[in-house]
Design a protein around this motif. Structure first.
Motif, PDB file in Angstrom:
ATOM      1  N   SER A   1     -86.557  45.431-144.134  1.00 31.04           N
ATOM      2  CA  SER A   1     -87.079  46.776-144.330  1.00 31.04           C
ATOM      3  C   SER A   1     -87.977  46.825-145.562  1.00 31.04           C
ATOM      4  O   SER A   1     -89.040  47.473-145.551  1.00 31.04           O
ATOM      5  N   VAL A   2     -87.562  46.128-146.613  1.00 29.39           N
ATOM      6  CA  VAL A   2     -88.360  46.087-147.839  1.00 29.39           C
ATOM      7  C   VAL A   2     -89.698  45.404-147.581  1.00 29.39           C
ATOM      8  O   VAL A   2     -90.755  45.889-148.004  1.00 29.39           O
ATOM      9  N   ARG A   3     -89.666  44.284-146.855  1.00 28.34           N
ATOM     10  CA  ARG A   3     -90.925  43.585-146.540  1.00 28.34           C
ATOM     11  C   ARG A   3     -91.844  44.484-145.708  1.00 28.34           C
ATOM     12  O   ARG A   3     -93.054  44.531-145.950  1.00 28.34           O
ATOM     13  N   ASP A   4     -91.268  45.184-144.742  1.00 28.33           N
ATOM     14  CA  ASP A   4     -92.076  46.060-143.893  1.00 28.33           C
ATOM     15  C   ASP A   4     -92.696  47.192-144.723  1.00 28.33           C
ATOM     16  O   ASP A   4     -93.871  47.544-144.539  1.00 28.33           O
ATOM     17  N   THR A   5     -91.906  47.757-145.636  1.00 30.83           N
ATOM     18  CA  THR A   5     -92.408  48.816-146.500  1.00 30.83           C
ATOM     19  C   THR A   5     -93.528  48.302-147.381  1.00 30.83           C
ATOM     20  O   THR A   5     -94.566  48.954-147.562  1.00 30.83           O
ATOM     21  N   PHE A   6     -93.315  47.115-147.925  1.00 30.48           N
ATOM     22  CA  PHE A   6     -94.330  46.520-148.785  1.00 30.48           C
ATOM     23  C   PHE A   6     -95.635  46.303-148.019  1.00 30.48           C
ATOM     24  O   PHE A   6     -96.713  46.652-148.505  1.00 30.48           O
ATOM     25  N   ARG A   7     -95.516  45.743-146.834  1.00 30.56           N
ATOM     26  CA  ARG A   7     -96.732  45.470-146.051  1.00 30.56           C
ATOM     27  C   ARG A   7     -97.432  46.769-145.640  1.00 30.56           C
ATOM     28  O   ARG A   7     -98.660  46.834-145.594  1.00 30.56           O
ATOM     29  N   ALA A   8     -96.651  47.807-145.354  1.00 31.67           N
ATOM     30  CA  ALA A   8     -97.257  49.085-144.980  1.00 31.67           C
ATOM     31  C   ALA A   8     -98.009  49.698-146.156  1.00 31.67           C
ATOM     32  O   ALA A   8     -99.076  50.303-145.992  1.00 31.67           O
TER      33      ALA A   8
ATOM     34  N   ASP B   1     -93.407  35.985-146.440  1.00 33.55           N
ATOM     35  CA  ASP B   1     -92.166  36.665-146.816  1.00 33.55           C
ATOM     36  C   ASP B   1     -91.680  36.174-148.173  1.00 33.55           C
ATOM     37  O   ASP B   1     -91.186  36.964-148.991  1.00 33.55           O
ATOM     38  N   ASP B   2     -91.793  34.875-148.437  1.00 32.16           N
ATOM     39  CA  ASP B   2     -91.320  34.323-149.706  1.00 32.16           C
ATOM     40  C   ASP B   2     -92.068  34.920-150.885  1.00 32.16           C
ATOM     41  O   ASP B   2     -91.462  35.192-151.938  1.00 32.16           O
ATOM     42  N   LEU B   3     -93.371  35.111-150.740  1.00 29.80           N
ATOM     43  CA  LEU B   3     -94.137  35.709-151.830  1.00 29.80           C
ATOM     44  C   LEU B   3     -93.699  37.144-152.065  1.00 29.80           C
ATOM     45  O   LEU B   3     -93.488  37.565-153.216  1.00 29.80           O
ATOM     46  N   ILE B   4     -93.535  37.908-150.993  1.00 26.72           N
ATOM     47  CA  ILE B   4     -93.081  39.297-151.145  1.00 26.72           C
ATOM     48  C   ILE B   4     -91.698  39.332-151.782  1.00 26.72           C
ATOM     49  O   ILE B   4     -91.438  40.132-152.697  1.00 26.72           O
ATOM     50  N   ASP B   5     -90.818  38.445-151.351  1.00 31.96           N
ATOM     51  CA  ASP B   5     -89.447  38.439-151.873  1.00 31.96           C
ATOM     52  C   ASP B   5     -89.407  38.127-153.364  1.00 31.96           C
ATOM     53  O   ASP B   5     -88.524  38.622-154.085  1.00 31.96           O
ATOM     54  N   THR B   6     -90.353  37.307-153.842  1.00 30.59           N
ATOM     55  CA  THR B   6     -90.335  36.965-155.265  1.00 30.59           C
ATOM     56  C   THR B   6     -90.979  38.046-156.121  1.00 30.59           C
ATOM     57  O   THR B   6     -90.723  38.129-157.323  1.00 30.59           O
ATOM     58  N   LEU B   7     -91.808  38.900-155.492  1.00 30.22           N
ATOM     59  CA  LEU B   7     -92.485  39.959-156.244  1.00 30.22           C
ATOM     60  C   LEU B   7     -91.701  41.266-156.255  1.00 30.22           C
ATOM     61  O   LEU B   7     -91.878  42.082-157.154  1.00 30.22           O
TER      62      LEU B   7
END
Length: 329
Positions: free
Chosen positions: A236-243, A276-282
């Motif tokens: 959900s966090v990744r989806d929010t970030f990408r949106a 996903d790994d980049l988003i997860d680290t940021l």
């Protein structure tokens, strides 16, 4: 993710409360809404507010000056004012107003800004941005700190005397090693944007130390921007970030950002999108306890301060909860 502690301390050795090392970023909202957010943040105990300067949106120094008449203790910072949009003497004039309204509370962040919006909105060619920033910083420092500047260089020829002076700390945005070295050499700090912690600890901080050593001065603080989401669902966090940051492709398509991500170990895809790994680290995500622990952990590794950018949420309680969390740490 384990990141080894950086052993050398480069900031004030006096321990500070956690909340003193955390700042909340306000979005480019209309002035009245921004002022309300800042007043609420001060009431919740937040010690530092940062405001970005979108191109060509509301002038952030003007918004912060208005907020300073309503919020009387919170520190106010720009992250960042783009130098191509403001002559350094003009920016010094504007900063003096806020410094007068909010003594010892302004921290002025400046930087070249992103090439595409700067060149399309202002018609300036962003050539030799680091050399330009060096000249700009030199003039701005003299104008603000001494009230007088005489300078002849490649980009500016200026002579001016201002009505007063104010020792406003000047931070510069930094992305690659040479910019961090410049911050160590001349600025009062660096502001890092969308940089993974590994990159900051193993590339940025050594560059800042080298620049400071060259100038024979202590290493100034590094303020690291982080995204925060009150959400324990990783997807959900990744989806929010990408949106919210589908223009992550914008960053990923810029050579300077793509190179930085690759250096950090998170190369972007060919279309500029982020893994996903980049988003997860940021992004720091989870409940209040998890987020508080992660913020403290990042600071313990050797970062001086964190600039917290909340992920936008449809839940109206998200920002107030995060604001109160920062204010009570």
């Amino acid at each position: 993710m384990h990141i080894p502690t950086v052993s050398q301390t480069h900031s004030d050795s006096t321990p500070r409360a956690l909340r003193e090392r955390l700042g909340l970023l306000t979005y480019q909202t209309p002035p009245a809404e921004a002022i309300a957010t800042i007043v609420a943040a001060e009431a919740a105990g937040v010690r530092q507010i940062w405001r970005t300067q979108g191109t060509p949106l509301w002038n952030s120094l003007t918004v912060l000056a208005a907020a300073a008449t309503h919020a009387t203790t919170i520190r106010l910072g720009t992250a960042i004012m783009p130098i191509y949009a403001h002559h350094p003497v003009a920016l010094a004039q504007q900063a003096l107003v806020l410094a007068s309204l909010a003594p010892n509370r302004l921290r002025l962040g400046i930087g070249p800004g992103n090439r595409q919006p700067i060149e399309s909105s202002y018609g300036h060619s962003q050539s030799r941005p680091l050399a330009h920033l060096r000249e700009y910083l030199t003039i701005l420092r003299a104008a603000l700190w001494t009230g007088h500047v005489e300078y002849q260089g490649s980009f500016y020829n200026t002579q001016a005397t201002l009505p007063e002076s104010a020792q406003v700390p000047i931070f510069i945005s930094a992305l690659r090693e040479k910019a961090f070295a410049l911050a160590g050499e001349l600025a009062d700090g660096a502001i890092a944007w969308v940089c993974p912690p590994q990159y900051l600890l193993h590339t940025a901080l050594p560059a800042m130390r080298a620049g400071a050593q060259l100038a024979g001065r202590p290493t100034p603080p590094l303020v690291a921007q982080v995204f925060v989401a009150l959400d324990s669902d990783a997807q959900s966090v990744r989806d929010t970030f990408r949106a919210q940051f589908d223009h992550g492709r914008f960053y990923g398509s810029q050579p300077e950002y793509a190179t930085m991500f690759a250096t950090a170990g998170f190369p972007v895809f060919s279309d500029g999108s982020w893994s996903d790994d980049l988003i997860d680290t940021l992004v720091i995500s989870g409940n209040e306890t998890t987020i508080a622990a992660r913020l403290a952990e990042l600071l313990s590794f050797g970062l001086d301060e964190l600039l917290i950018m909340p992920l936008q949420s449809s839940n109206p309680t998200h920002l107030p909860r995060l604001t109160h969390l920062i204010g009570r740490l």
